[in-house]
Design a protein around this motif. Sequence first.
Motif, mmCIF file in Angstrom:
data_model
loop_
_atom_site.group_PDB
_atom_site.id
_atom_site.type_symbol
_atom_site.label_atom_id
_atom_site.label_comp_id
_atom_site.label_asym_id
_atom_site.label_seq_id
_atom_site.Cartn_x
_atom_site.Cartn_y
_atom_site.Cartn_z
ATOM 1 N N ALA A 7 54.423 29.925 30.394
ATOM 2 C CA ALA A 7 53.143 30.243 29.754
ATOM 3 C C ALA A 7 51.956 29.509 30.379
ATOM 4 C CB ALA A 7 53.222 29.996 28.256
ATOM 5 N N PRO A 8 52.034 28.162 30.569
ATOM 6 C CA PRO A 8 50.873 27.493 31.180
ATOM 7 C C PRO A 8 50.592 27.976 32.597
ATOM 8 C CG PRO A 8 52.718 25.968 30.881
ATOM 9 C CD PRO A 8 53.067 27.209 30.177
ATOM 10 N N VAL A 9 51.661 28.284 33.364
ATOM 11 C CA VAL A 9 51.452 28.758 34.740
ATOM 12 C C VAL A 9 50.739 30.101 34.722
ATOM 13 C CG1 VAL A 9 52.567 29.213 36.939
ATOM 14 C CG2 VAL A 9 53.584 27.595 35.354
ATOM 15 N N ILE A 10 51.179 31.005 33.792
ATOM 16 C CA ILE A 10 50.558 32.326 33.712
ATOM 17 C C ILE A 10 49.087 32.179 33.343
ATOM 18 C CG2 ILE A 10 50.569 34.508 32.446
ATOM 19 C CD1 ILE A 10 53.604 34.183 32.158
ATOM 20 N N ASP A 11 48.801 31.270 32.396
ATOM 21 C CA ASP A 11 47.418 31.033 31.991
ATOM 22 C C ASP A 11 46.570 30.570 33.169
ATOM 23 O OD1 ASP A 11 46.878 31.767 29.486
ATOM 24 O OD2 ASP A 11 46.516 29.730 28.712
ATOM 25 N N ALA A 12 47.119 29.595 33.921
ATOM 26 C CA ALA A 12 46.386 29.062 35.068
ATOM 27 C C ALA A 12 46.132 30.162 36.094
ATOM 28 C CB ALA A 12 47.178 27.920 35.697
ATOM 29 N N GLN A 13 47.161 31.026 36.296
ATOM 30 C CA GLN A 13 47.011 32.142 37.241
ATOM 31 C C GLN A 13 45.850 33.036 36.829
ATOM 32 O OE1 GLN A 13 48.435 32.876 39.971
ATOM 33 N NE2 GLN A 13 50.544 32.161 40.030
ATOM 34 N N ARG A 14 45.806 33.358 35.521
ATOM 35 C CA ARG A 14 44.747 34.236 35.016
ATOM 36 C C ARG A 14 43.385 33.637 35.279
ATOM 37 N NH1 ARG A 14 47.682 36.532 30.217
ATOM 38 N NH2 ARG A 14 48.840 38.131 31.322
ATOM 39 N N GLN A 15 43.267 32.315 34.994
ATOM 40 C CA GLN A 15 41.969 31.676 35.178
ATOM 41 C C GLN A 15 41.573 31.666 36.643
ATOM 42 O OE1 GLN A 15 42.101 27.901 33.213
ATOM 43 N NE2 GLN A 15 42.133 28.898 31.199
ATOM 44 N N ALA A 16 42.551 31.358 37.509
ATOM 45 C CA ALA A 16 42.256 31.320 38.941
ATOM 46 C C ALA A 16 41.801 32.688 39.413
ATOM 47 C CB ALA A 16 43.498 30.873 39.710
ATOM 48 N N LYS A 17 42.426 33.728 38.854
ATOM 49 C CA LYS A 17 42.091 35.084 39.260
ATOM 50 C C LYS A 17 40.668 35.444 38.844
ATOM 51 C CE LYS A 17 44.006 39.533 38.966
ATOM 52 N NZ LYS A 17 44.791 40.368 38.095
ATOM 53 N N THR A 18 40.319 35.088 37.609
ATOM 54 C CA THR A 18 38.966 35.365 37.141
ATOM 55 C C THR A 18 37.956 34.613 38.000
ATOM 56 O OG1 THR A 18 39.944 35.441 34.955
ATOM 57 C CG2 THR A 18 37.566 35.495 35.060
ATOM 58 N N GLN A 36 55.351 37.066 36.465
ATOM 59 C CA GLN A 36 53.971 36.897 36.003
ATOM 60 C C GLN A 36 53.438 35.532 36.385
ATOM 61 O OE1 GLN A 36 53.030 37.653 31.905
ATOM 62 N NE2 GLN A 36 54.262 39.495 31.887
ATOM 63 N N ALA A 37 54.321 34.517 36.328
ATOM 64 C CA ALA A 37 53.871 33.166 36.594
ATOM 65 C C ALA A 37 53.749 32.892 38.085
ATOM 66 C CB ALA A 37 54.826 32.164 35.958
ATOM 67 N N PHE A 38 54.722 33.367 38.883
ATOM 68 C CA PHE A 38 54.753 32.913 40.276
ATOM 69 C C PHE A 38 54.427 33.995 41.297
ATOM 70 C CE2 PHE A 38 57.531 30.076 37.823
ATOM 71 C CZ PHE A 38 56.793 28.914 37.989
ATOM 72 N N VAL A 39 54.561 35.277 40.965
ATOM 73 C CA VAL A 39 54.176 36.340 41.900
ATOM 74 C C VAL A 39 53.307 37.348 41.144
ATOM 75 C CG1 VAL A 39 55.027 37.717 43.822
ATOM 76 C CG2 VAL A 39 56.574 36.127 42.702
ATOM 77 N N PRO A 40 52.134 36.930 40.655
ATOM 78 C CA PRO A 40 51.357 37.815 39.779
ATOM 79 C C PRO A 40 51.004 39.146 40.436
ATOM 80 C CG PRO A 40 50.066 35.919 40.470
ATOM 81 C CD PRO A 40 51.465 35.648 40.865
ATOM 82 N N ALA A 41 50.825 39.140 41.775
ATOM 83 C CA ALA A 41 50.447 40.385 42.444
ATOM 84 C C ALA A 41 51.518 41.449 42.240
ATOM 85 C CB ALA A 41 50.223 40.143 43.930
ATOM 86 N N LEU A 42 52.785 41.010 42.292
ATOM 87 C CA LEU A 42 53.889 41.958 42.138
ATOM 88 C C LEU A 42 53.970 42.447 40.696
ATOM 89 C CD1 LEU A 42 56.204 43.265 43.642
ATOM 90 C CD2 LEU A 42 57.684 41.466 42.813
ATOM 91 N N SER A 43 53.819 41.536 39.755
ATOM 92 C CA SER A 43 53.949 41.937 38.356
ATOM 93 C C SER A 43 52.834 42.903 37.998
ATOM 94 C CB SER A 43 53.987 40.702 37.472
ATOM 95 O OG SER A 43 52.922 40.651 36.604
ATOM 96 N N GLU A 44 51.672 42.747 38.654
ATOM 97 C CA GLU A 44 50.570 43.675 38.403
ATOM 98 C C GLU A 44 50.843 45.044 39.020
ATOM 99 O OE1 GLU A 44 46.356 42.797 39.761
ATOM 100 O OE2 GLU A 44 46.973 41.262 38.322
#
Lengths: 195, 179, 233
Positions: free
Chosen positions: B30-41, C87-95
Amino acid sequence: MLSSIITISLGAILINNFIFSQFLGCCPFLGCSNKVDTAVGMGLAVVFVMGLASAICWVINEYILVALHLEFLQTLAFILVIAALVQFVEMFLKKMVPSLYAALGIFLPLITTNCAVLGVVLLNVQNNYNFIESLVYGITGGIGFLLAIVLFASVRERVEFAEYPACFRGFSICLVSAALVALAFMGFSGMSIPV
Amino acid sequence: MNKILKLSLVLFLISAIVAGVLGVINNITAPVIDAQRQAKTAAAFASVLKADRFEELEFNNPDFPTVQTVHKAEGVGYVVTSVFSGAQGNITLAVGVDNDYKCTGISVIEHSETSGLGANAASTGEVGVNFRAQFVGQDEGIALANAGGSIDALTGATITSRAITEAVATSIRAVKSLA
Amino acid sequence: MNRKKQFTEGLITNNPVLVQQIGMCATMAITTTLFNGVGMGLSVLIILTCCNVVISAIRKIIPGEIRLAIFVVVIAGFVTIVDLLLQAFVPALSEALGVFIPLIVVNCIIIGRAEAFCQKSPVKDSFFDGIFQGLGYTCVLIVMCVVREFLGAGRFGGGLIDVTNGFRFTLDGTGAGIQIFPESYGMSIMSLPFGGFLTLGFLIAAMQYALKKAEDKKAKRAEEEKKEAEESC
């Protein structure tokens, strides 16, 4: 509200047809389309289950999973709900409406593994649809499936009399004819919906 | 009856084990996904407006229901994010607007459009880059070519293209409403 | 059980997509760039192998009446794990794969292998069955991607390969791929649903042709041998 319902319905039936533009539910689509009668039976069963699953899963998602912050259990919860629902519908029809059961019965177990059903439930969540919108999307998505499978069954009945290379026998020629029907459905993709 | 009880117990136990494992994994990711989202924005903001710092403004104008956030970059302009429906599902779009109310760039943050059609609006390929480049320098009168404007729609994705074009116009108007 | 035989079965003679003809939705839907194809193929391979091992390990304690429900729970568990990790480590793929990752739950390949193979085979055989069937699936996805991407966008290896600063693999899906001819000359219809149906249709036809040919050859050889044997007596 009304305009969003019309947009969702037209989108699900024609423009983003579950089979021809989203590839959801291809296995039963190819497996049950050799006769128009079977196609109609399968299609109706899918409309029924998709509508019901959309409504029930929406409630479960909103009041159990989201409320308890268990969104990561969505896939697991939804597939269990669908499996239980299909089983329940089967028992209910067998007892209460035997004539309908005779028509749809053999298709019901197949629907559990129909990715259109799980797909529509997941898309409802992804698109943040409310209860009415989810229900409409489920039912019209099913109608889109029904339309696709019935149209395609008629095409296949004609293909049986055509001559084609032997190696295309079976699913292969089906996929090629499905490609042509998909091409026809692409005509809807430029359709504009007055909002 | 005893048998049904036993069967449900087995099923319940296995489901509980699976759910428990998922809970653990979810806690890790969950925290990694959150960080990813923020980095993407953040990356999307940087690609639509050249600025170092973005400051979130209060924005609750009922005339603009699709607008989610407005960020201000002092002296450079604004970035507006909005969520609206495309052809398949919701699209989240970041639009850069400079102080002359001209678009400085757009970036699709999230979408679920058809692969090969509407999804091209977000793609890193030639088609996607060219499509997004058309929006730079446009003002609030922006429209698709078939509606008298100058934006060429993506092939086979008129709905996506129109939704994005309208969202850009709305974003510019939202920034104007701040003045 | 013979590993070599399992390998050829998974990849060729009993290939999940081309011969068993299951799991076709995702095969047609996501094969637009090599990145998607490889990503989806590997995800299915991992999930299939894990599910095979677990189901085979617990096959003796599963009550027969509810075995399908238990298969589904186990599969959904592994799919969610892979979904969260992607979702956490390869977000491009999950998207890019979107709803098709959670839909692996109802991918008939996994439940089909569980039902047809794992519930009556030991753990080790099930493990290799998962690897080989998964590889067979991945290979089909890769072929579909290469054909559709080349014809549709004139490109090879989109998302996975980057050649702007020398050849390198991009695992985050940002590589532009190798442009073989300009994208605007491509038949973009090949990356649309039409192209998916058509490519898979032709691929299955090619497979049936090849299998038929191999069988004919075998039959012919057997006949010749029979003749020789008759002549020698």
